[in-house]
Design a protein around this motif. Structure first.
Motif, PDB file in Angstrom:
ATOM      1  N   ALA A 123      35.976 -14.802  18.783  1.00 16.54           N
ATOM      2  CA  ALA A 123      35.195 -13.618  19.141  1.00 16.54           C
ATOM      3  C   ALA A 123      36.080 -12.514  19.696  1.00 16.54           C
ATOM      4  CB  ALA A 123      34.120 -13.997  20.149  1.00 16.54           C
ATOM      5  N   ARG A 124      37.114 -12.885  20.438  1.00 13.63           N
ATOM      6  CA  ARG A 124      37.982 -11.888  21.071  1.00 13.63           C
ATOM      7  C   ARG A 124      38.813 -11.091  20.072  1.00 13.63           C
ATOM      8  NH1 ARG A 124      39.529 -16.272  24.969  1.00 13.63           N
ATOM      9  NH2 ARG A 124      38.079 -16.091  26.733  1.00 13.63           N
ATOM     10  N   GLN A 125      38.870 -11.546  18.833  1.00 14.28           N
ATOM     11  CA  GLN A 125      39.647 -10.805  17.836  1.00 14.28           C
ATOM     12  C   GLN A 125      39.035  -9.436  17.526  1.00 14.28           C
ATOM     13  OE1 GLN A 125      41.560 -13.707  14.654  1.00 14.28           O
ATOM     14  NE2 GLN A 125      39.359 -14.006  14.794  1.00 14.28           N
ATOM     15  N   GLY A 126      37.750  -9.283  17.804  1.00 16.25           N
ATOM     16  CA  GLY A 126      37.096  -8.004  17.543  1.00 16.25           C
ATOM     17  C   GLY A 126      36.690  -7.790  16.104  1.00 16.25           C
ATOM     18  N   LEU A 127      36.412  -8.872  15.366  1.00 16.59           N
ATOM     19  CA  LEU A 127      35.936  -8.724  13.995  1.00 16.59           C
ATOM     20  C   LEU A 127      34.644  -7.913  13.975  1.00 16.59           C
ATOM     21  CD1 LEU A 127      36.428 -12.382  12.651  1.00 16.59           C
ATOM     22  CD2 LEU A 127      37.936 -10.419  12.288  1.00 16.59           C
ATOM     23  N   LYS A 128      34.521  -7.015  13.013  1.00 18.62           N
ATOM     24  CA  LYS A 128      33.339  -6.182  12.910  1.00 18.62           C
ATOM     25  C   LYS A 128      32.710  -6.302  11.525  1.00 18.62           C
ATOM     26  CE  LYS A 128      33.527  -4.450  17.035  1.00 18.62           C
ATOM     27  NZ  LYS A 128      32.466  -4.821  18.024  1.00 18.62           N
ATOM     28  N   ALA A 129      31.403  -6.413  11.518  1.00 18.63           N
ATOM     29  CA  ALA A 129      30.670  -6.492  10.249  1.00 18.63           C
ATOM     30  C   ALA A 129      30.871  -5.215   9.444  1.00 18.63           C
ATOM     31  CB  ALA A 129      29.178  -6.713  10.518  1.00 18.63           C
ATOM     32  N   SER A 130      30.908  -5.384   8.132  1.00 12.98           N
ATOM     33  CA  SER A 130      30.930  -4.233   7.222  1.00 12.98           C
ATOM     34  C   SER A 130      29.495  -3.941   6.786  1.00 12.98           C
ATOM     35  CB  SER A 130      31.807  -4.534   6.012  1.00 12.98           C
ATOM     36  OG  SER A 130      31.308  -5.667   5.310  1.00 12.98           O
ATOM     37  N   LEU A 131      29.301  -2.888   6.030  1.00 13.18           N
ATOM     38  CA  LEU A 131      27.971  -2.550   5.527  1.00 13.18           C
ATOM     39  C   LEU A 131      27.917  -2.731   4.023  1.00 13.18           C
ATOM     40  CD1 LEU A 131      27.164   0.705   7.555  1.00 13.18           C
ATOM     41  CD2 LEU A 131      26.484  -1.654   8.077  1.00 13.18           C
ATOM     42  N   ASP A 132      26.828  -3.315   3.551  1.00 13.31           N
ATOM     43  CA  ASP A 132      26.664  -3.481   2.109  1.00 13.31           C
ATOM     44  C   ASP A 132      26.065  -2.209   1.495  1.00 13.31           C
ATOM     45  OD1 ASP A 132      23.948  -3.511   2.661  1.00 13.31           O
ATOM     46  OD2 ASP A 132      23.697  -5.659   2.289  1.00 13.31           O
ATOM     47  N   ALA A 133      25.755  -2.267   0.211  1.00 10.04           N
ATOM     48  CA  ALA A 133      25.259  -1.083  -0.501  1.00 10.04           C
ATOM     49  C   ALA A 133      23.937  -0.581   0.062  1.00 10.04           C
ATOM     50  CB  ALA A 133      25.105  -1.412  -1.984  1.00 10.04           C
ATOM     51  N   ALA A 134      23.192  -1.483   0.717  1.00 10.94           N
ATOM     52  CA  ALA A 134      21.908  -1.089   1.296  1.00 10.94           C
ATOM     53  C   ALA A 134      22.057  -0.606   2.734  1.00 10.94           C
ATOM     54  CB  ALA A 134      20.944  -2.258   1.234  1.00 10.94           C
ATOM     55  N   GLY A 135      23.302  -0.588   3.212  1.00  9.40           N
ATOM     56  CA  GLY A 135      23.541  -0.146   4.574  1.00  9.40           C
ATOM     57  C   GLY A 135      23.277  -1.208   5.626  1.00  9.40           C
ATOM     58  N   GLU A 136      23.186  -2.466   5.207  1.00  4.09           N
ATOM     59  CA  GLU A 136      22.937  -3.563   6.142  1.00  4.09           C
ATOM     60  C   GLU A 136      24.233  -4.319   6.433  1.00  4.09           C
ATOM     61  OE1 GLU A 136      18.287  -4.608   5.379  1.00  4.09           O
ATOM     62  OE2 GLU A 136      19.755  -5.748   4.220  1.00  4.09           O
ATOM     63  N   PRO A 137      24.363  -4.874   7.654  1.00  5.05           N
ATOM     64  CA  PRO A 137      25.615  -5.527   8.042  1.00  5.05           C
ATOM     65  C   PRO A 137      25.902  -6.803   7.257  1.00  5.05           C
ATOM     66  CG  PRO A 137      24.249  -5.040   9.962  1.00  5.05           C
ATOM     67  CD  PRO A 137      23.389  -4.841   8.744  1.00  5.05           C
ATOM     68  N   VAL A 138      27.177  -7.006   6.969  1.00  4.69           N
ATOM     69  CA  VAL A 138      27.679  -8.250   6.386  1.00  4.69           C
ATOM     70  C   VAL A 138      28.716  -8.796   7.356  1.00  4.69           C
ATOM     71  CG1 VAL A 138      28.917  -9.315   4.469  1.00  4.69           C
ATOM     72  CG2 VAL A 138      27.330  -7.420   4.035  1.00  4.69           C
ATOM     73  N   ALA A 139      28.482  -9.996   7.877  1.00  5.86           N
ATOM     74  CA  ALA A 139      29.358 -10.576   8.891  1.00  5.86           C
ATOM     75  C   ALA A 139      30.794 -10.653   8.399  1.00  5.86           C
ATOM     76  CB  ALA A 139      28.852 -11.952   9.294  1.00  5.86           C
ATOM     77  N   ALA A 140      31.730 -10.424   9.315  1.00  4.73           N
ATOM     78  CA  ALA A 140      33.149 -10.461   8.979  1.00  4.73           C
ATOM     79  C   ALA A 140      33.767 -11.834   9.214  1.00  4.73           C
ATOM     80  CB  ALA A 140      33.903  -9.423   9.812  1.00  4.73           C
ATOM     81  N   GLY A 141      33.065 -12.706   9.949  1.00  5.23           N
ATOM     82  CA  GLY A 141      33.623 -14.012  10.272  1.00  5.23           C
ATOM     83  C   GLY A 141      32.591 -15.111  10.196  1.00  5.23           C
ATOM     84  N   LEU A 142      33.073 -16.336  10.083  1.00  3.18           N
ATOM     85  CA  LEU A 142      32.211 -17.517  10.018  1.00  3.18           C
ATOM     86  C   LEU A 142      32.829 -18.640  10.836  1.00  3.18           C
ATOM     87  CD1 LEU A 142      29.871 -19.261   8.796  1.00  3.18           C
ATOM     88  CD2 LEU A 142      31.436 -19.790   6.908  1.00  3.18           C
ATOM     89  N   VAL A 143      32.017 -19.240  11.708  1.00  2.00           N
ATOM     90  CA  VAL A 143      32.387 -20.469  12.416  1.00  2.00           C
ATOM     91  C   VAL A 143      31.515 -21.590  11.878  1.00  2.00           C
ATOM     92  CG1 VAL A 143      32.512 -21.652  14.644  1.00  2.00           C
ATOM     93  CG2 VAL A 143      33.008 -19.190  14.509  1.00  2.00           C
ATOM     94  N   VAL A 144      32.140 -22.711  11.528  1.00  3.86           N
ATOM     95  CA  VAL A 144      31.388 -23.890  11.097  1.00  3.86           C
ATOM     96  C   VAL A 144      31.738 -25.034  12.038  1.00  3.86           C
ATOM     97  CG1 VAL A 144      30.969 -25.571   9.263  1.00  3.86           C
ATOM     98  CG2 VAL A 144      31.336 -23.163   8.690  1.00  3.86           C
ATOM     99  N   ASN A 145      30.740 -25.543  12.726  1.00  7.83           N
ATOM    100  CA  ASN A 145      30.921 -26.671  13.632  1.00  7.83           C
ATOM    101  C   ASN A 145      30.474 -27.960  12.949  1.00  7.83           C
ATOM    102  OD1 ASN A 145      31.814 -25.107  15.871  1.00  7.83           O
ATOM    103  ND2 ASN A 145      29.700 -24.537  16.318  1.00  7.83           N
ATOM    104  N   MET A 146      31.343 -28.953  12.971  1.00 11.17           N
ATOM    105  CA  MET A 146      30.975 -30.246  12.407  1.00 11.17           C
ATOM    106  C   MET A 146      30.171 -31.019  13.443  1.00 11.17           C
ATOM    107  SD  MET A 146      31.965 -30.050   9.366  1.00 11.17           S
ATOM    108  CE  MET A 146      31.676 -31.742   8.830  1.00 11.17           C
ATOM    109  N   LEU A 147      28.895 -31.193  13.128  1.00  6.07           N
ATOM    110  CA  LEU A 147      27.955 -31.858  14.020  1.00  6.07           C
ATOM    111  C   LEU A 147      27.800 -33.327  13.600  1.00  6.07           C
ATOM    112  CD1 LEU A 147      25.401 -28.900  14.045  1.00  6.07           C
ATOM    113  CD2 LEU A 147      27.040 -29.462  15.845  1.00  6.07           C
ATOM    114  N   ASP A 148      26.614 -33.852  13.667  1.00  6.83           N
ATOM    115  CA  ASP A 148      26.325 -35.229  13.274  1.00  6.83           C
ATOM    116  C   ASP A 148      24.818 -35.311  13.085  1.00  6.83           C
ATOM    117  OD1 ASP A 148      25.614 -38.161  13.652  1.00  6.83           O
ATOM    118  OD2 ASP A 148      27.798 -38.304  13.874  1.00  6.83           O
ATOM    119  N   GLN A 149      24.375 -36.079  12.093  1.00  5.98           N
ATOM    120  CA  GLN A 149      22.928 -36.188  11.877  1.00  5.98           C
ATOM    121  C   GLN A 149      22.209 -36.727  13.111  1.00  5.98           C
ATOM    122  OE1 GLN A 149      20.922 -39.199  11.423  1.00  5.98           O
ATOM    123  NE2 GLN A 149      22.662 -40.449  12.092  1.00  5.98           N
TER     124      GLN A 149
END
Length: 250
Positions: A123-149
């Protein structure tokens, strides 16, 4: 530029996910604690896909090393991390009657505190969402946590491990709220994927065949779930149970 950090990527599911990210055009920081040879093999596979791979070592039970891990990965890859896979995990059997403070600390540090610290660094990196053609945000980053059923199917077994994964599930949801719209946060919750050290061949086979679908999970199934989350720009705060329906057993 797409850059990823995968913890515990020297073997098993972490290795499979790191290689899958390389196939999708990511440069990958391959973290390991003790599996150095496996981490080097992962990097070789990443480079075979034409991407940059670097090995980063850290003991995630040591917070100073956990904090340094993210910075080292950014420096080694030459830019911000856009995908963080919190995969490294300690999985040891205990119960309310047998658990110890040492076991509590090991599970909480590896399965909850380390992902929390690494997500903070993301989060501290300061990633910022971009805007798509409709002017809506597209996330710049993804975190995937490995959980368990187990987060959907509680039992008294593996007590401190389960509590740590439940905490990680809470982190997944609250981080998804707190980091939107710039970073999406999701989880993958595997079922019987790889045989545990505590299981005999017969026990592992029985677990796999005891799921609703009467089959276990392969690394390719986990990779498929990761691929979906990479592409699903409107999905955050979710846990995908990749478990043959094990969480539905009764």
């Amino acid at each position: 530029m797409a850059r990823a950090l995968v913890t515990g990527a020297g073997q098993r599911l972490g290795q499979a996910m790191a290689m899958a990210l390389a196939q999708r055009g990511y440069d990958v920081a391959v973290h390991y604690a003790t599996s150095e040879e496996g981490a080097e093999e992962t990097v070789a596979a990443i480079e075979a896909f034409g991407q940059k791979g670097v090995v980063v070592q850290a003991d995630l039970l040591d917070e100073a090393q956990t904090e340094a891990l993210f910075t080292q990965s950014v420096v080694a890859l030459g830019g911000p991390i856009t995908c963080l896979i919190n995969n490294a995990s300690i999985f040891e059997d205990d119960s309310l009657q047998t658990s110890t403070r040492e076991g509590w600390d090991r599970h909480m540090e590896s399965n909850l505190r380390a992902p929390y610290v690494l997500t903070q660094a993301m989060a501290r990196q300061g990633l910022k969402a971009s805007l798509d053609a409709a002017g809506e945000p597209v996330a710049a980053g993804l975190v995937v946590n490995m959980l368990d059923q187990r987060i959907r199917n509680l039992t008294p077994e593996f007590s401190t491990y389960t509590l740590a994964k439940m905490g990680l599930w809470a982190l997944t949801q609250t981080a998804a709220q707190g980091l939107a719209p710039d970073i999406r946060v999701n989880g993958i919750a595997p079922g019987p994927t790889l045989q545990g050290a505590h299981q005999s061949n017969a026990e592992f086979s029985a677990e796999r065949h005891g799921t609703v679908l009467k089959r276990g999970v392969g690394s390719q199934d986990i990779v498929a779930a990761l691929g979906y989350l990479l592409d699903a720009q409107v999905v955050t705060g979710q846990a995908i149970c990749v478990d043959g329906g094990q969480h539905l057993t009764w």
